[in-house]
Design a protein around this motif. Structure first.
Motif, PDB file in Angstrom:
ATOM      1  N   ALA A  72      56.774 110.110  26.947  1.00  0.00           N
ATOM      2  CA  ALA A  72      57.772 111.010  27.717  1.00  0.00           C
ATOM      3  C   ALA A  72      58.932 110.486  27.729  1.00  0.00           C
ATOM      4  CB  ALA A  72      57.139 110.922  29.162  1.00  0.00           C
ATOM      5  N   TYR A  73      59.455 109.219  27.871  1.00  0.00           N
ATOM      6  CA  TYR A  73      60.637 108.663  27.831  1.00  0.00           C
ATOM      7  C   TYR A  73      61.335 108.889  26.482  1.00  0.00           C
ATOM      8  CZ  TYR A  73      64.592 105.524  27.938  1.00  0.00           C
ATOM      9  OH  TYR A  73      65.779 104.985  27.626  1.00  0.00           O
ATOM     10  N   VAL A  74      60.873 108.587  25.394  1.00  0.00           N
ATOM     11  CA  VAL A  74      61.410 109.073  24.068  1.00  0.00           C
ATOM     12  C   VAL A  74      61.565 110.406  23.849  1.00  0.00           C
ATOM     13  CG1 VAL A  74      60.666 109.100  21.566  1.00  0.00           C
ATOM     14  CG2 VAL A  74      60.118 106.845  23.040  1.00  0.00           C
ATOM     15  N   ASP A  75      60.529 111.358  24.164  1.00  0.00           N
ATOM     16  CA  ASP A  75      60.723 112.693  24.219  1.00  0.00           C
ATOM     17  C   ASP A  75      62.110 113.099  25.051  1.00  0.00           C
ATOM     18  OD1 ASP A  75      58.532 113.251  22.879  1.00  0.00           O
ATOM     19  OD2 ASP A  75      57.437 113.745  24.535  1.00  0.00           O
ATOM     20  N   ASP A  76      62.294 112.567  26.111  1.00  0.00           N
ATOM     21  CA  ASP A  76      63.517 112.810  26.866  1.00  0.00           C
ATOM     22  C   ASP A  76      64.951 112.210  26.223  1.00  0.00           C
ATOM     23  OD1 ASP A  76      64.903 113.590  29.444  1.00  0.00           O
ATOM     24  OD2 ASP A  76      65.439 111.537  29.678  1.00  0.00           O
ATOM     25  N   GLN A  77      64.638 110.999  25.618  1.00  0.00           N
ATOM     26  CA  GLN A  77      66.061 110.554  25.040  1.00  0.00           C
ATOM     27  C   GLN A  77      66.273 111.509  23.546  1.00  0.00           C
ATOM     28  OE1 GLN A  77      67.814 107.762  26.083  1.00  0.00           O
ATOM     29  NE2 GLN A  77      66.515 108.429  27.850  1.00  0.00           N
ATOM     30  N   VAL A  78      65.435 111.902  22.959  1.00  0.00           N
ATOM     31  CA  VAL A  78      65.554 112.816  21.820  1.00  0.00           C
ATOM     32  C   VAL A  78      65.887 113.969  22.173  1.00  0.00           C
ATOM     33  CG1 VAL A  78      64.417 114.115  20.132  1.00  0.00           C
ATOM     34  CG2 VAL A  78      63.752 111.708  20.543  1.00  0.00           C
ATOM     35  N   ALA A  79      65.504 114.789  23.449  1.00  0.00           N
ATOM     36  CA  ALA A  79      66.231 115.929  24.008  1.00  0.00           C
ATOM     37  C   ALA A  79      67.475 115.823  24.453  1.00  0.00           C
ATOM     38  CB  ALA A  79      65.445 116.503  24.716  1.00  0.00           C
ATOM     39  N   HIS A  80      68.023 114.705  25.075  1.00  0.00           N
ATOM     40  CA  HIS A  80      69.144 114.603  25.797  1.00  0.00           C
ATOM     41  C   HIS A  80      70.197 113.809  25.179  1.00  0.00           C
ATOM     42  CE1 HIS A  80      66.349 116.077  29.068  1.00  0.00           C
ATOM     43  NE2 HIS A  80      67.382 116.884  29.102  1.00  0.00           N
ATOM     44  N   ARG A  81      69.908 113.208  23.930  1.00  0.00           N
ATOM     45  CA  ARG A  81      70.858 112.263  23.557  1.00  0.00           C
ATOM     46  C   ARG A  81      71.173 112.671  22.203  1.00  0.00           C
ATOM     47  NH1 ARG A  81      69.284 106.022  24.310  1.00  0.00           N
ATOM     48  NH2 ARG A  81      71.141 105.972  22.835  1.00  0.00           N
ATOM     49  N   GLY A  82      70.885 114.003  21.523  1.00  0.00           N
ATOM     50  CA  GLY A  82      71.361 114.426  20.423  1.00  0.00           C
ATOM     51  C   GLY A  82      70.659 114.201  19.212  1.00  0.00           C
ATOM     52  N   THR A 105      65.156 114.107  15.844  1.00  0.00           N
ATOM     53  CA  THR A 105      63.604 113.744  15.671  1.00  0.00           C
ATOM     54  C   THR A 105      63.293 112.532  16.497  1.00  0.00           C
ATOM     55  OG1 THR A 105      63.917 112.560  13.694  1.00  0.00           O
ATOM     56  CG2 THR A 105      63.459 115.068  13.527  1.00  0.00           C
ATOM     57  N   HIS A 106      62.094 112.342  16.636  1.00  0.00           N
ATOM     58  CA  HIS A 106      61.832 110.961  17.313  1.00  0.00           C
ATOM     59  C   HIS A 106      62.000 109.945  16.308  1.00  0.00           C
ATOM     60  CE1 HIS A 106      59.295 113.945  19.592  1.00  0.00           C
ATOM     61  NE2 HIS A 106      59.413 113.017  20.429  1.00  0.00           N
ATOM     62  N   SER A 107      61.735 110.223  14.720  1.00  0.00           N
ATOM     63  CA  SER A 107      62.212 109.126  14.027  1.00  0.00           C
ATOM     64  C   SER A 107      63.561 108.831  14.011  1.00  0.00           C
ATOM     65  CB  SER A 107      61.812 109.682  12.449  1.00  0.00           C
ATOM     66  OG  SER A 107      60.610 109.892  12.379  1.00  0.00           O
ATOM     67  N   GLU A 108      64.533 109.690  14.298  1.00  0.00           N
ATOM     68  CA  GLU A 108      65.935 109.513  14.182  1.00  0.00           C
ATOM     69  C   GLU A 108      66.141 108.530  15.414  1.00  0.00           C
ATOM     70  OE1 GLU A 108      68.236 112.672  14.519  1.00  0.00           O
ATOM     71  OE2 GLU A 108      67.627 113.549  12.601  1.00  0.00           O
ATOM     72  N   TYR A 109      65.547 108.461  16.351  1.00  0.00           N
ATOM     73  CA  TYR A 109      65.708 107.808  17.592  1.00  0.00           C
ATOM     74  C   TYR A 109      65.190 106.340  17.380  1.00  0.00           C
ATOM     75  CZ  TYR A 109      65.158 106.146  22.444  1.00  0.00           C
ATOM     76  OH  TYR A 109      65.198 105.357  23.510  1.00  0.00           O
ATOM     77  N   VAL A 110      63.881 106.328  16.956  1.00  0.00           N
ATOM     78  CA  VAL A 110      63.389 105.004  16.559  1.00  0.00           C
ATOM     79  C   VAL A 110      64.333 104.421  15.513  1.00  0.00           C
ATOM     80  CG1 VAL A 110      61.279 103.864  15.561  1.00  0.00           C
ATOM     81  CG2 VAL A 110      60.817 105.807  17.218  1.00  0.00           C
ATOM     82  N   ARG A 111      64.766 105.003  14.544  1.00  0.00           N
ATOM     83  CA  ARG A 111      65.645 104.188  13.494  1.00  0.00           C
ATOM     84  C   ARG A 111      66.614 103.636  14.305  1.00  0.00           C
ATOM     85  NH1 ARG A 111      63.658 108.401   9.953  1.00  0.00           N
ATOM     86  NH2 ARG A 111      65.435 109.760  10.549  1.00  0.00           N
ATOM     87  N   GLU A 112      67.339 104.546  15.452  1.00  0.00           N
ATOM     88  CA  GLU A 112      68.794 103.941  15.782  1.00  0.00           C
ATOM     89  C   GLU A 112      68.417 102.811  16.701  1.00  0.00           C
ATOM     90  OE1 GLU A 112      72.524 103.687  17.193  1.00  0.00           O
ATOM     91  OE2 GLU A 112      71.677 104.883  15.440  1.00  0.00           O
ATOM     92  N   LEU A 113      67.073 102.714  17.370  1.00  0.00           N
ATOM     93  CA  LEU A 113      66.734 101.400  18.152  1.00  0.00           C
ATOM     94  C   LEU A 113      66.562 100.224  17.269  1.00  0.00           C
ATOM     95  CD1 LEU A 113      63.961 102.896  20.355  1.00  0.00           C
ATOM     96  CD2 LEU A 113      66.341 102.224  21.230  1.00  0.00           C
ATOM     97  N   ILE A 114      65.976 100.365  15.915  1.00  0.00           N
ATOM     98  CA  ILE A 114      65.638  99.494  15.061  1.00  0.00           C
ATOM     99  C   ILE A 114      67.043  98.844  14.472  1.00  0.00           C
ATOM    100  CG2 ILE A 114      64.740  98.933  12.717  1.00  0.00           C
ATOM    101  CD1 ILE A 114      62.494 100.808  13.551  1.00  0.00           C
ATOM    102  N   ARG A 115      68.077  99.756  14.282  1.00  0.00           N
ATOM    103  CA  ARG A 115      69.337  99.305  13.711  1.00  0.00           C
ATOM    104  C   ARG A 115      70.136  98.535  15.023  1.00  0.00           C
ATOM    105  NH1 ARG A 115      69.811 104.941  12.098  1.00  0.00           N
ATOM    106  NH2 ARG A 115      69.115 105.104  10.006  1.00  0.00           N
ATOM    107  N   LYS A 116      69.845  98.802  16.044  1.00  0.00           N
ATOM    108  CA  LYS A 116      70.706  98.133  17.147  1.00  0.00           C
ATOM    109  C   LYS A 116      70.174  96.759  17.079  1.00  0.00           C
ATOM    110  CE  LYS A 116      72.444 101.815  19.849  1.00  0.00           C
ATOM    111  NZ  LYS A 116      72.472 102.821  21.025  1.00  0.00           N
TER     112      LYS A 116
END
Length: 80
Positions: free
Chosen positions: A14-24, A27-38
């Motif tokens: 649910a947290y990941v879904d919310d981050q994807v929806a509200h942070r631009g 996809t979920h993959s883009e969010y996870v890739r950003e976390l890994i890069r950071k």
């Protein structure tokens, strides 16, 4: 590009879904890739800090050093 499936508890999904929806993120993959890069950036910074801490002491920094450093940064960003 490789594929990886990740299982998450409902609360984390649910947290990941919310981050994807509200942070631009598209996809979920883009969010996870950003976390890994950071995480990679943090790891690299940590290693550089540890390397610096283990290095021998140099000469004391002169006050003008910071002025010169600021000028270099300003010149660098003014070209962009």
């Amino acid at each position: 590009m490789g594929t990886m499936n990740i299982s998450l508890p409902d609360s984390l999904k649910a947290y990941v879904d919310d981050q994807v929806a509200h942070r631009g993120f598209g996809t979920h993959s883009e969010y996870v890739r950003e976390l890994i890069r950071k995480d990679q950036d943090r790891s690299q910074l940590r290693n550089l800090l540890l390397e610096g801490a283990a290095s021998p002491l140099g000469e004391p920094v002169r006050t003008a050093y910071f002025d010169e450093l600021r000028d270099r940064v300003r010149r660098h960003y003014s070209r962009k």
